[in-house]
Design an enzyme around this catalytic site. Sequence first.
Site, PDB file in Angstrom:
ATOM      1  N   ASP A  12       0.859  -0.992   0.050  1.00 30.16           N
ATOM      2  CA  ASP A  12       0.440  -0.453  -0.538  1.00 30.16           C
ATOM      3  C   ASP A  12       0.738   1.244   0.207  1.00 30.16           C
ATOM      4  O   ASP A  12       0.604   2.574   1.081  1.00 30.16           O
ATOM      5  CB  ASP A  12      -0.938  -0.093   1.005  1.00 30.16           C
ATOM      6  CG  ASP A  12      -1.915  -1.106   1.440  1.00 30.16           C
ATOM      7  OD1 ASP A  12      -1.931  -1.921  -0.081  1.00 30.16           O
ATOM      8  OD2 ASP A  12      -2.732  -1.394   2.536  1.00 30.16           O
ATOM      9  N   LYS A  15       1.395   2.175  -5.628  1.00 30.12           N
ATOM     10  CA  LYS A  15       1.946   1.846  -6.094  1.00 30.12           C
ATOM     11  C   LYS A  15       1.556   1.736  -7.449  1.00 30.12           C
ATOM     12  O   LYS A  15       2.085   2.317  -8.633  1.00 30.12           O
ATOM     13  CB  LYS A  15       2.595   0.134  -6.493  1.00 30.12           C
ATOM     14  CG  LYS A  15       3.861  -0.873  -5.158  1.00 30.12           C
ATOM     15  CD  LYS A  15       4.046  -1.781  -4.907  1.00 30.12           C
ATOM     16  CE  LYS A  15       2.652  -2.164  -4.394  1.00 30.12           C
ATOM     17  NZ  LYS A  15       1.810  -2.103  -2.807  1.00 30.12           N
ATOM     18  N   GLY A  39      -4.233  -4.661  -3.454  1.00 32.73           N
ATOM     19  CA  GLY A  39      -5.538  -3.651  -4.313  1.00 32.73           C
ATOM     20  C   GLY A  39      -4.241  -2.403  -4.147  1.00 32.73           C
ATOM     21  O   GLY A  39      -3.756  -1.507  -4.077  1.00 32.73           O
ATOM     22  N   HIS A  40      -4.253  -1.948  -5.923  1.00 32.74           N
ATOM     23  CA  HIS A  40      -3.774  -1.052  -6.211  1.00 32.74           C
ATOM     24  C   HIS A  40      -4.860   0.087  -6.285  1.00 32.74           C
ATOM     25  O   HIS A  40      -5.457   0.058  -7.353  1.00 32.74           O
ATOM     26  CB  HIS A  40      -3.037  -1.541  -7.363  1.00 32.74           C
ATOM     27  CG  HIS A  40      -1.683  -1.981  -7.016  1.00 32.74           C
ATOM     28  ND1 HIS A  40      -0.913  -3.180  -8.309  1.00 32.74           N
ATOM     29  CD2 HIS A  40      -1.635  -2.968  -5.660  1.00 32.74           C
ATOM     30  CE1 HIS A  40      -0.072  -3.772  -7.243  1.00 32.74           C
ATOM     31  NE2 HIS A  40      -0.512  -3.506  -5.758  1.00 32.74           N
ATOM     32  N   GLN A 225       2.015  -5.984  -3.123  1.00 29.76           N
ATOM     33  CA  GLN A 225       2.976  -6.384  -1.786  1.00 29.76           C
ATOM     34  C   GLN A 225       3.808  -5.246  -1.901  1.00 29.76           C
ATOM     35  O   GLN A 225       4.326  -4.238  -2.359  1.00 29.76           O
ATOM     36  CB  GLN A 225       3.091  -7.646  -1.877  1.00 29.76           C
ATOM     37  CG  GLN A 225       1.489  -8.479  -1.070  1.00 29.76           C
ATOM     38  CD  GLN A 225       1.332  -8.890  -2.160  1.00 29.76           C
ATOM     39  OE1 GLN A 225       1.945  -9.404  -3.069  1.00 29.76           O
ATOM     40  NE2 GLN A 225      -0.708  -8.637  -2.941  1.00 29.76           N
TER      41      GLN A 225
HETATM   42  P1  GDP Z   1      -0.766   0.213  -3.667  1.00 32.10           P
HETATM   43  O1  GDP Z   1      -1.193  -0.857  -2.967  1.00 32.10           O
HETATM   44  O2  GDP Z   1       0.597   0.760  -3.513  1.00 32.10           O
HETATM   45  O3  GDP Z   1      -0.858   0.178  -5.666  1.00 32.10           O
HETATM   46  O4  GDP Z   1      -1.012   1.234  -2.905  1.00 32.10           O
HETATM   47  P2  GDP Z   1      -3.028   1.568  -2.902  1.00 32.10           P
HETATM   48  O5  GDP Z   1      -4.001   2.021  -3.229  1.00 32.10           O
HETATM   49  O6  GDP Z   1      -3.487   0.397  -1.850  1.00 32.10           O
HETATM   50  O7  GDP Z   1      -2.641   2.346  -0.762  1.00 32.10           O
HETATM   51  C1  GDP Z   1      -2.621   3.442  -1.609  1.00 32.10           C
HETATM   52  C2  GDP Z   1      -3.397   5.217  -0.872  1.00 32.10           C
HETATM   53  O8  GDP Z   1      -2.945   6.053  -0.688  1.00 32.10           O
HETATM   54  C3  GDP Z   1      -4.334   5.104  -2.084  1.00 32.10           C
HETATM   55  O9  GDP Z   1      -5.664   5.519  -1.417  1.00 32.10           O
HETATM   56  C4  GDP Z   1      -3.547   6.080  -3.219  1.00 32.10           C
HETATM   57  O10 GDP Z   1      -4.967   6.667  -3.820  1.00 32.10           O
HETATM   58  C5  GDP Z   1      -3.418   6.459  -2.100  1.00 32.10           C
HETATM   59  N1  GDP Z   1      -2.231   7.751  -2.547  1.00 32.10           N
HETATM   60  C6  GDP Z   1      -1.791   7.304  -3.362  1.00 32.10           C
HETATM   61  N2  GDP Z   1      -0.215   8.611  -3.614  1.00 32.10           N
HETATM   62  C7  GDP Z   1      -0.219   9.156  -2.447  1.00 32.10           C
HETATM   63  C8  GDP Z   1       0.038  10.444  -2.503  1.00 32.10           C
HETATM   64  O11 GDP Z   1       0.749  10.404  -2.542  1.00 32.10           O
HETATM   65  N3  GDP Z   1      -0.934  10.828  -1.247  1.00 32.10           N
HETATM   66  C9  GDP Z   1      -1.869  10.977  -0.755  1.00 32.10           C
HETATM   67  N4  GDP Z   1      -2.238  11.460   0.081  1.00 32.10           N
HETATM   68  N5  GDP Z   1      -2.136   9.991  -1.114  1.00 32.10           N
HETATM   69  C10 GDP Z   1      -1.982   8.591  -1.947  1.00 32.10           C
HETATM   70  P1  IMO Z   2      -0.123  -4.506  -2.066  1.00 30.12           P
HETATM   71  O1  IMO Z   2      -0.249  -5.070  -3.637  1.00 30.12           O
HETATM   72  C1  IMO Z   2      -0.693  -4.502   2.305  1.00 30.12           C
HETATM   73  C2  IMO Z   2      -0.665  -8.569   4.038  1.00 30.12           C
HETATM   74  C3  IMO Z   2      -1.708  -8.568   4.440  1.00 30.12           C
HETATM   75  C4  IMO Z   2      -1.016 -10.355   5.264  1.00 30.12           C
HETATM   76  C5  IMO Z   2       0.147 -11.037   4.509  1.00 30.12           C
HETATM   77  C6  IMO Z   2      -0.325 -12.633   4.393  1.00 30.12           C
HETATM   78  O2  IMO Z   2      -2.470  -3.322  -2.683  1.00 30.12           O
HETATM   79  O3  IMO Z   2       0.374  -3.644  -1.493  1.00 30.12           O
HETATM   80  P2  IMO Z   2      -2.036 -12.770   1.987  1.00 30.12           P
HETATM   81  O4  IMO Z   2      -3.457 -12.415   1.592  1.00 30.12           O
HETATM   82  O5  IMO Z   2      -1.141 -12.287   1.111  1.00 30.12           O
HETATM   83  O6  IMO Z   2      -1.784 -14.288   2.573  1.00 30.12           O
HETATM   84  O7  IMO Z   2      -1.853 -12.203   3.857  1.00 30.12           O
HETATM   85  O8  IMO Z   2       0.035  -9.519   3.477  1.00 30.12           O
HETATM   86  N1  IMO Z   2      -0.702  -8.085   2.292  1.00 30.12           N
HETATM   87  C7  IMO Z   2      -0.432  -7.488   1.964  1.00 30.12           C
HETATM   88  N2  IMO Z   2      -0.866  -5.599   2.638  1.00 30.12           N
HETATM   89  N3  IMO Z   2      -0.534  -5.003   0.908  1.00 30.12           N
HETATM   90  C8  IMO Z   2      -1.732  -5.870   0.190  1.00 30.12           C
HETATM   91  O9  IMO Z   2      -0.700  -5.662  -1.291  1.00 30.12           O
HETATM   92  C9  IMO Z   2      -1.422  -6.612   0.552  1.00 30.12           C
HETATM   93  N4  IMO Z   2      -1.296  -8.201   0.024  1.00 30.12           N
HETATM   94  C10 IMO Z   2      -1.084  -9.201   1.457  1.00 30.12           C
HETATM   95  O10 IMO Z   2      -2.623  -8.553   5.610  1.00 30.12           O
HETATM   96  O11 IMO Z   2      -0.435  -9.564   6.811  1.00 30.12           O
HETATM   97 MG    MG Z   3      -2.589  -1.692  -1.539  1.00 24.75          MG
END
Ligand code: GDP
Ligand code: IMO
Ligand code: MG
Length: 453
Positions: A12, A15, A39-40, A225
């Site tokens: 999170d 990416k 979850g991207h 991840q």
């Molecule tokens: P990922 O799993 O690495 O793709 O990241 P996620 O999408 O799960 O989580 C990142 C969250 O932060 C999302 O809600 C993005 O829209 C948000 N986000 C990404 N970059 C920024 C930033 O520079 N500032 C803020 N405030 N939010 C961001």
């Molecule tokens: P993105 O790509 C944050 C965490 C879970 C748990 C551990 C193992 O959005 O960054 P799993 O279901 O993979 O066997 O769970 O990894 N986890 C994540 N945490 N972002 C993710 O993906 C994750 N994918 C798995 O919360 O601790």
């Molecule tokens: Mg994510």
Amino acid sequence: MTVTIVGSQLGDEGKGGVVDLYGDAADVVARYQGGDNAGHTVVYDGEKYKLSLVPSGAVRGKVGVLGNGCVVNPETLFSEIDGLRERGLEPDVRVAERAHAILPYHCVLDGIEEDAKDGLAAGTTKRGIGPTYEDKAGRRGVRIGDLLDPETLRTRLEYVVPQKQALAEEVFGIETGEEFDVEYLYDTCLEYGERLAEEEMTVDAGTFLQERIDAGENVMLEGAQGTSIDIDHGVYPYVTSSNPTAGGACVGTGLGPTVVGSGDVIGIVKAYLSRVGTGPLPTELGGVEGQTPAYEGGDDSPEEELATYIRNEGGEYGTVTGRPRRVGWLDMPMLRHAARASGFTGLAINHIDVLAGLEEVEVGHAYEFDGEEIFTVPPTTEKWGRCEAIYRTFEGWDEVDWRAVAEEGYDAIPDNAQTYLEYIADELDTPIYAIGVGPAREETIVLENPFDA
Ligand code: GDP
Ligand code: IMO
Ligand code: MG
């Protein structure tokens, strides 16, 4: 050429947003590991897309590939594609025939194994990720290619399903249903196979990608991840079951290390830490019940207040459950470890806007471990749990109009935030390519485009 996007912390980090940011110059975006545990998020033109399996290039209409290192649940893939089509996108997704399929029994087993693990549970997403990778390593998995081959499919299912049923019933003592029924699974898998064939989705991923590269196209490799939940380099056993680190981009796509290594490897950094799951986190602020080790509920301490502030500003609550995520200060030992494990050539640092308004911003610069100062993470999780962060304090920066900052560029970033960013780049000896000041594509400052090289 390739550009590889790697999470440098605990997932999170933003990416998806970086894939979207640089996606204009890419022709193909390929995921190399993980599955729908990811979850991207891509925010563009007032729309927010949350992608689990479909590579984030879909928002820009780029071809997506799920490499052989991924575990793919056809059910969720199809529903995600259908959902995106309803929103007007035309996702073109190819799935490696060598990728392993997540089948209904994997999801059931993920749930019951987590419950049984008690103190060792990672807090998985319960998407069947671990059980599917277990079967891959145990050489009893069902691969995407098998879904299109009825005879092989039946042989595989007849071998593996009775074992899984015995495990569920005799070891875990649950009553099993259709998820463990060979005939039901056979029919379901054939339906998956039919749709994959109809939409011509299956490919030999390595060959497909190499041909595109040889034709002069640009390929982005989208990690899911993050490094600290990598099965080899993370906080084992509180990890996911794959390799988000850059080595995973080679084995998970079929492209050679020299191909991946000839392009940039960009480490995505969140300006603080967020964590969904258990395990040690030396720079954690406050805690979250059920996830923070030995945490027994909140109090009104300044730490808890800070945690709540960052959690609210960053929206660090589960998208499905609404549960608070664990948060903490940036952890430099964790980042040094990530930079080494993946050989970062550039950094994208996100979320500096979230920290705005704080008087001071702290960073875990090093750890104290058994009376010694150390600068990277120790190899066992038990030792990591004994580390105490040694902090450096930075002066905070004010809330500003971040959209205007993004338009103006780097010099418009508040001075104290620049100091913070430069500290990170210096410590990791890696240049900053992009800075996120908000979730949207246009809320990013680009210093370097890896595809321009
Ligand atoms: P990922 O799993 O690495 O793709 O990241 P996620 O999408 O799960 O989580 C990142 C969250 O932060 C999302 O809600 C993005 O829209 C948000 N986000 C990404 N970059 C920024 C930033 O520079 N500032 C803020 N405030 N939010 C961001
Ligand atoms: P993105 O790509 C944050 C965490 C879970 C748990 C551990 C193992 O959005 O960054 P799993 O279901 O993979 O066997 O769970 O990894 N986890 C994540 N945490 N972002 C993710 O993906 C994750 N994918 C798995 O919360 O601790
Ligand atoms: Mg994510």
